[in-house]
Design an enzyme around this catalytic site. Sequence first.
Site: not given
Lengths: 307, 307, 307, 307
Positions: C269-270
Amino acid sequence: LWNKNLSCKDFVSRLGRVGFQSVELKRAADVVVKMKKSGAKVFLTFTSNMVTSGLRGFFAQLVRLKLVDVIVTTTGAIEEDIMRAFGEKFFVGSFRSDDVALYEQGVNRVGNLFISNESYAKFEAKIKGFLGDCFSAKPRWPVSELLREIGLKLDDVDSFLFQAAKNDVPVFCPGITDGAFGFHLFLFQQTHKDFVVDVVKDFANIVFSSNQDMKKGGIILGGGISKHHAIFSCLINGGLDFAVYLTTSNPASGSMSSATTSEAKSWGKIRDDSDAVTVFGDVSITFPLMMSFALEVLSDEGLIEDE
Amino acid sequence: LWNKNLSCKDFVSRLGRVGFQSVELKRAADVVVKMKKSGAKVFLTFTSNMVTSGLRGFFAQLVRLKLVDVIVTTTGAIEEDIMRAFGEKFFVGSFRSDDVALYEQGVNRVGNLFISNESYAKFEAKIKGFLGDCFSAKPRWPVSELLREIGLKLDDVDSFLFQAAKNDVPVFCPGITDGAFGFHLFLFQQTHKDFVVDVVKDFANIVFSSNQDMKKGGIILGGGISKHHAIFSCLINGGLDFAVYLTTSNPASGSMSSATTSEAKSWGKIRDDSDAVTVFGDVSITFPLMMSFALEVLSDEGLIEDE
Amino acid sequence: LWNKNLSCKDFVSRLGRVGFQSVELKRAADVVVKMKKSGAKVFLTFTSNMVTSGLRGFFAQLVRLKLVDVIVTTTGAIEEDIMRAFGEKFFVGSFRSDDVALYEQGVNRVGNLFISNESYAKFEAKIKGFLGDCFSAKPRWPVSELLREIGLKLDDVDSFLFQAAKNDVPVFCPGITDGAFGFHLFLFQQTHKDFVVDVVKDFANIVFSSNQDMKKGGIILGGGISKHHAIFSCLINGGLDFAVYLTTSNPASGSMSSATTSEAKSWGKIRDDSDAVTVFGDVSITFPLMMSFALEVLSDEGLIEDE
Amino acid sequence: LWNKNLSCKDFVSRLGRVGFQSVELKRAADVVVKMKKSGAKVFLTFTSNMVTSGLRGFFAQLVRLKLVDVIVTTTGAIEEDIMRAFGEKFFVGSFRSDDVALYEQGVNRVGNLFISNESYAKFEAKIKGFLGDCFSAKPRWPVSELLREIGLKLDDVDSFLFQAAKNDVPVFCPGITDGAFGFHLFLFQQTHKDFVVDVVKDFANIVFSSNQDMKKGGIILGGGISKHHAIFSCLINGGLDFAVYLTTSNPASGSMSSATTSEAKSWGKIRDDSDAVTVFGDVSITFPLMMSFALEVLSDEGLIEDE
């Protein structure tokens, strides 16, 4: 999964497969078992609200069952143990009380528990006599020796001070003056100038209560000075071999209360190869649950007496 | 006090005399018993991490035992229930993992639990067929009706979607697009333009799942949209008569996740004379503990089948 | 150290040398500056209590200053923005209110803030007309397009819906039915059976609002569905390059609200090389403080208009 | 709303209209102003991690500006103030460090801050000489008098012990033996048996530092023994007239660290008509923010010197 007549032991076993803090609680219970089986010296620390709660009798039971070798706590815990030993009761109330009204009724609130002013008056009446008796024996008292004398006079099986005194478990309280007990020490010293509470000597006592060669374990409830004192004294003797920390604090604040077992490794407070677990959650639930599992396992293996 | 072979039921009974959150947990367990004995319609809500944890099979059991009448949850919970129904396993790991390394290994972390990318691939493989089957029946689906169809195809006793479908318990998910499930709905709609997930119709469904005249109870795990949706739909029908909130959040932030049962009274979400308790602590511990007590009591009174 | 006439910018600079969350806040402010200087697409997410609080006008200002490109929020935030745009006021009260008394007065509590029933009545009066106007144009509405139409009608510079509509900033609300807004959608659909809120199409809209090739940044306030939706949609496009999470939750619970930027890396997600910071603390303080620093720096460099 | 060149004072003023903890922070800042204008005796308490953080110099500044009349803290705070006065530096690191690796490098972690073993060695080298000097004057030392002697020898404007000694502000430390300082007291007593640290006398000192007739105010950072000691000693003198509590703890646990200003009223620790505010959030942010506002207001009114 639940089944009819589920035992507390099976319940905790199953928590080990759930996740988040339930897993950590099961791991912590396993560490307590391991710590006892290894013959480690066990340090139990708790904050005063743990004694305000109904866990006091459970602490006394753990001492009686030889689960615990050293206790570190705060002044409030000592005061409240004494009050209760003389029959005072605390009451279950509400977190959302009208605090000004409680004050007017002479009721003091600790979370959702209530202590009346009468309980403090009872404490006051008793403590004076205790101090007089101690002083007549000698003027200079390390804290744990003073608490041992008091414990011997209590005669209440549910008092941790009583059980500790009977079972040669020292009770350390590095901040002894911080509370009503401190107030009475102060009043007593006003009329007995030679009276000294020797906290430095008591630091020697806690350091000498373990040593480099023995295994050491910590069961640490909540934070504050009780927590730090136990793990710091063990650090001097090479660090804890086993540690369980039970806390509600978030490590984000950098406080002692929230410091994790991982952080303790950087200090050498916990040996880097030790079994160490931190459980986040209300200690009034997590501690008895963890210990009930550990006691069943130890009992099954004949390592403690049954009750 | 502990005794040999302590049962889970006795353990929770004793928590009622301890204080702080242990008292609240006992009170909450009593409210669950009362809610069932009153014949209330019971709304159970949980966040997706509760299904990541090993509580999924327990939710399925509660549905099977008729403890629960309506479920409200989030997309992640649905995805993971489906993965697990097809044999995927999650793993217990550590909160202090090397997250970049996990990513390189195709492992996704949720607290101290791990889900592999393979589990998501398995989910993907299955969901396409499901949606095709549903669409061939009709193009416009309220969420709970879609989830019922999927549940009927799962055939896993530990799946809450399966048990809910078999036992006519609707599963509501007001934020259905928020996750991998949403991604597959989107892919499907790209090639089936008429495909519609009708969330507005599903709001009608949850509103009509209870009414003004029936008693209503809520067992609310964690916060977020699942919590709000259940209590808001009950508000429309006059508010909850019974409510237990289990949460880790501090009310100081003013968030929905931390909003207490007291705050809910100001909204009429909980009737002012209702039995309502908030328990702070990790739900992976407090929920199974509370329910184990309630199930034993209900079983003792012949109100549920034994297991 | 303090000095006379200390500016907010210097204050935050100094926090960078203090420790614990103050350091993280300074780091987060630096990430916001970097994210803007890199030309990243900026996703801002907030929970509804942030709009209950006085931050609504600040969100509107950030949109006007082109700080923000995409908004993700919850239904409550939208309802309250509309109420306030029509002149309704919320009031600062107390966390320890008598909630039953508030209910009787028609006052709803959110932490230490109060919303009156009249504000909801005003909302109801307006929303019906809005929906009729929209439906007469077409029957099937993705959420963000519906919110854009509503925003254009508000005409209040302090409304984030108004500023977003004027500045082509889409507002996503994946759980749109969860609140009074959902109730009115339901009532409207009862008499307009063809009316559809197309949440699946809106998932396409958020996915297409960014892409693999552009840099992406997230300013994530609180948790829940708003948080997850923004980071999940960015995951589909390769993950966030920059992220700041501001939260009050403890990661120990494994919840989405408390999931850290580190955990997000395990999911992709990051991006693993991204600038990502988590700040623990009340968002009503940490968010405006962080942004005030970032705005001053960006203004000093001529990257935003002054105010 | 933000504007170019926003001052810290205006920022806090605006927080007063936001909600949740921002409102409480503004209220707390107002109470600090009121407390000073009323001429109250001000008790400042802090835990040791506040000195590990960069707030040490700010505490020293507050003493120099006569904002503070009495300090209560813990041993760690004293040790670290002394180390820093001799030029030792602490480092900003990360909460997610490899703690075993840090240990091997001789680095100790406190949250996201690092202290090296060399700093402790420096402390050790200095403290021996200090104790020798003190003992040669007299054998029996109340803690605050010992700390005053040490403070006078430090000669560092950023040392709170130095500024306190110079400005006749007593520093109380009821748990003085709990840390490296305690270890050196113990070593010293091994060779100087008459050496006594008189904690009971120091309880008299803190009780006599205020009285029934004067107004009393408390600025209480974090919890633990520092917090309790200050408010308990004020209780003996009729309770605090003004109090601000800054904490990260959730009151749900019933601990001293989380006990609110409301709870304190039930004890009479805070007078029922007093101005009392609790602010939840990281103290490394909330404390300097609150004080910056209060200092600006007091400076505007000529009640403190400018800096």
